[in-house]
Design a protein around this motif. Structure first.
Motif, PDB file in Angstrom:
ATOM      1  N   GLY B  22       0.609  -3.686  -1.565  1.00 24.17           N
ATOM      2  CA  GLY B  22       0.878  -2.987  -0.306  1.00 24.17           C
ATOM      3  C   GLY B  22      -0.339  -2.713   0.542  1.00 24.17           C
ATOM      4  N   LEU B  23      -1.528  -3.201   0.154  1.00 26.46           N
ATOM      5  CA  LEU B  23      -2.739  -2.954   0.947  1.00 26.46           C
ATOM      6  C   LEU B  23      -3.329  -4.230   1.544  1.00 26.46           C
ATOM      7  CD1 LEU B  23      -4.560  -0.319  -1.319  1.00 26.46           C
ATOM      8  CD2 LEU B  23      -3.280   0.090   0.787  1.00 26.46           C
ATOM      9  N   ALA B  24      -2.580  -5.333   1.476  1.00 22.27           N
ATOM     10  CA  ALA B  24      -3.127  -6.607   1.963  1.00 22.27           C
ATOM     11  C   ALA B  24      -3.465  -6.536   3.448  1.00 22.27           C
ATOM     12  CB  ALA B  24      -2.139  -7.744   1.695  1.00 22.27           C
ATOM     13  N   GLY B  27      -6.920  -5.827   3.914  1.00 21.68           N
ATOM     14  CA  GLY B  27      -7.845  -6.771   3.298  1.00 21.68           C
ATOM     15  C   GLY B  27      -8.001  -6.589   1.800  1.00 21.68           C
ATOM     16  N   VAL B  28      -7.117  -5.792   1.182  1.00 26.95           N
ATOM     17  CA  VAL B  28      -7.210  -5.524  -0.252  1.00 26.95           C
ATOM     18  C   VAL B  28      -6.062  -6.221  -0.973  1.00 26.95           C
ATOM     19  CG1 VAL B  28      -7.170  -3.714  -2.015  1.00 26.95           C
ATOM     20  CG2 VAL B  28      -8.301  -3.303   0.174  1.00 26.95           C
ATOM     21  N   ALA B  30      -3.639  -7.454  -4.346  1.00 26.62           N
ATOM     22  CA  ALA B  30      -2.886  -6.684  -5.332  1.00 26.62           C
ATOM     23  C   ALA B  30      -3.649  -6.558  -6.644  1.00 26.62           C
ATOM     24  CB  ALA B  30      -1.523  -7.327  -5.574  1.00 26.62           C
ATOM     25  N   LEU B 126      -8.339   3.531  -4.970  1.00 25.98           N
ATOM     26  CA  LEU B 126      -7.105   3.268  -4.235  1.00 25.98           C
ATOM     27  C   LEU B 126      -5.911   3.279  -5.196  1.00 25.98           C
ATOM     28  CD1 LEU B 126      -8.464   0.461  -1.883  1.00 25.98           C
ATOM     29  CD2 LEU B 126      -8.146   2.871  -1.343  1.00 25.98           C
ATOM     30  N   ALA B 135     -13.085  -8.817  -4.730  1.00 27.77           N
ATOM     31  CA  ALA B 135     -13.536  -7.758  -3.822  1.00 27.77           C
ATOM     32  C   ALA B 135     -14.482  -6.782  -4.519  1.00 27.77           C
ATOM     33  CB  ALA B 135     -12.320  -7.009  -3.265  1.00 27.77           C
ATOM     34  N   ILE B 232      -0.113 -15.015  -1.063  1.00 25.90           N
ATOM     35  CA  ILE B 232       0.307 -14.204  -2.215  1.00 25.90           C
ATOM     36  C   ILE B 232      -0.056 -14.973  -3.485  1.00 25.90           C
ATOM     37  CG2 ILE B 232       2.194 -12.982  -1.052  1.00 25.90           C
ATOM     38  CD1 ILE B 232       4.149 -14.899  -2.296  1.00 25.90           C
ATOM     39  N   PRO B 233      -0.194 -14.251  -4.608  1.00 27.85           N
ATOM     40  CA  PRO B 233      -0.428 -14.958  -5.867  1.00 27.85           C
ATOM     41  C   PRO B 233       0.689 -15.979  -6.111  1.00 27.85           C
ATOM     42  CG  PRO B 233      -0.777 -12.611  -6.174  1.00 27.85           C
ATOM     43  CD  PRO B 233      -0.185 -12.786  -4.791  1.00 27.85           C
ATOM     44  N   VAL B 253      -6.587 -12.229   0.502  1.00 30.63           N
ATOM     45  CA  VAL B 253      -5.261 -11.896   1.038  1.00 30.63           C
ATOM     46  C   VAL B 253      -4.853 -12.819   2.181  1.00 30.63           C
ATOM     47  CG1 VAL B 253      -5.369  -9.510   0.301  1.00 30.63           C
ATOM     48  CG2 VAL B 253      -6.199 -10.135   2.573  1.00 30.63           C
TER      49      VAL B 253
END
Lengths: 205, 289
Positions: B22-24, B27-28, B30, B126, B135, B232-233, B253
């Motif tokens: 939910g943070l993509a 820029g973060v 999963a 987070l 990251a 996505i993965p 991401v």
């Protein structure tokens, strides 16, 4: 808008332009259905990731088709973020020359226009900012720097941005800021989110 | 509070939990345990909450010594595990204080999951204790001499079972099920059938950011650059030289290589256990998604 397949738990909505994508992202963010895991905006697309048990892909497609840009205008106004910049970047002279303007004009235009965060990518909190009215379009540097300091303000393509952390990078560096763009210890770690408006102000050199 | 000392860390031992979904848009990625099912089972076997942090041990070589008695369970890869005598996988095991638990070299699969009752108590970033290797977010990889605290992420008692009969990760060709990706039209008409009909080999240059595949070249029908788009993965990106990479849990991401196909959710865990050189085949998933 075109809806493209993306496996069994996402679809990709594609738009004609960057501005249409930003508009669609704002409208979609304002009406998220249950079962939506996340929206990932990019230059021409919004990736829609769902929990298909709750929001099947067909329902996600119908939702995408039902949301009209502008629907969100009844909602809250976009956040405006102001960032103070010291315009003394290593590539400031080169960037001005590439644009065919003086350094003072470059600073006046960078601070004079309203930027919109189109998307965040490359690194946590790295916001790609665009201006519909006065973009400053310059190519990336021909060679990338191995380490660009955190807070560096740069230009590349149709975007401006601020490096949230030290990282390699090929953007033309025009200045620097003390503003903290990314703090993973905060509940809202990114200073700038997609859809936000950004204004730069000049600090005396 | 119980703790353990890292006597040997192995090539790469990471703290992982359910990750940061939910943070993509910031820029973060999963991140999280690559083999989610194995991590979930390990937690279940020691009575932990499903989101408790476990250790993801690449290949093996981890040795840890507990201050106090500790319930542990090991899942995922298969190979020798010892603490005094042999330790059975997929079994709640009580390791006495002062004994060294050793995870040997994986013989089937490549990622072990070690759950300790109470979970690993690293500082969350987070809301997650997962190490994102790309990251550099979350707890640092374990190093020799580290002291690691055990937390209180407990859901219930240690279940009274002897062993969960789980098959070892496959050694032969692994069948990975896929569905179409967004950019199939960027490839020649042969590329799609070539992907489904070819025998692929897992490249040694594979990690949590992506599984690189060796095999035939997937020709593009279009040249030029695709503007970066969300990933996505499981997305199968094809680089300009025609080499496919299946994105892993620590992938960026967004990405600018066209995605030909996407691995189904049900096949994602199998990616975590692919060994270098292991054959891979793709199958088209049928039915409604």
């Amino acid at each position: 808008m075109r809806i493209l397949p993306f496996g069994d738990r996402a679809v990709l909505a594609e738009y004609d332009s960057l501005s249409a994508t930003i508009g669609a992202y704002r409208a979609l963010s304002a009406s998220t259905p249950r079962g939506l895991v996340e929206l990932v905006p990019a230059a021409r697309t919004v990736l829609v990731r769902v929990d298909p048990q709750v929001l099947p892909l067909d329902a996600a497609r119908r939702w995408l088709l039902s949301v009209r840009p502008g629907d969100e205008l009844d909602g809250p106004l976009p956040t405006t973020v102001t960032i103070a910049v010291t315009y003394d970047g290593e590539d400031l002279d080169d960037a001005a020359r590439l644009l065919g303007i003086t350094v003072d004009e470059l600073i006046a235009r960078h601070t004079g226009t309203e930027w919109t965060c189109a998307f965040v990518g490359f690194a946590p909190g790295f916001a790609y900012l665009t201006s519909a009215s006065d973009p400053l379009v310059v190519p990336r540097r021909s060679t990338s720097r191995p380490a660009v300091p955190a807070g560096s303000v740069g230009l590349a393509g149709e975007f401006t941005g601020v490096y949230p952390r030290e990282s390699p990078g090929g953007w033309q560096l025009i200045g620097r800021t003390d503003a903290v763009l990314w703090d993973a210890t905060k509940d809202f770690p990114a200073r700038i989110s997609p859809g936000d408006l950004v204004r730069f102000t000049a600090v005396d050199r | 509070m119980n703790a353990f000392e890292v006597v040997a860390a192995g090539p790469m031992t990471l703290v992982q939990d359910g990750g940061r979904p939910g943070l993509a848009h910031l820029g973060v990625g999963a991140s999280g345990a690559f083999d989610r099912g194995a991590a979930r089972l390990a937690n279940r076997l020691v009575g932990n909450r499903s989101g408790a942090a476990v250790l993801e041990v690449l290949v093996g070589g981890l040795e840890i010594r507990f201050d106090s008695d500790a319930w542990v369970a090991v899942t995922g890869a298969w190979g020798p595990i010892t603490a005094m005598g042999a330790v059975e996988p997929h079994t709640p095991t009580l390791v006495p204080a002062g004994r060294t638990l050793r995870i040997g070299t994986a013989e089937h699969g490549i990622r072990w999951y070690l759950a300790v009752r109470g979970g690993i108590a690293a500082n969350p970033v987070l809301d997650s204790r997962s190490r994102d290797t790309l990251a550099a977010l979350g707890p640092a990889p374990l190093a020799e001499g580290d002291r690691v605290l055990v937390g209180g992420d407990i859901e219930g008692p240690v279940p009274g079972i002897d062993l969960v009969p789980v098959d070892p990760p496959a050694d032969g060709p692994v069948r990975i099920s896929v569905r179409p990706g967004p950019r199939a039209d960027w490839f020649s008409s042969d590329a799609w059938s070539l992907m489904l009909e070819s025998a692929w080999t897992t490249s040694p240059r594979s990690d949590r950011t992506g599984i690189r595949l060796e095999g035939p070249t997937l020709e593009r029908a279009r040249t030029g650059e695709l503007p970066s788009e969300g990933m996505i993965p499981g997305a199968i990106q094809v680089s300009p030289d025609g080499v496919p990479t299946i994105l892993g849990v620590d992938a960026p991401v967004t990405g600018g290589y066209p995605v030909l196909a996407v691995v189904t959710d049900g096949s994602l865990d199998a990616l975590a256990q692919l060994r270098p050189g292991q054959p891979v085949r793709f199958t088209l998933a049928t039915g409604r998604s």
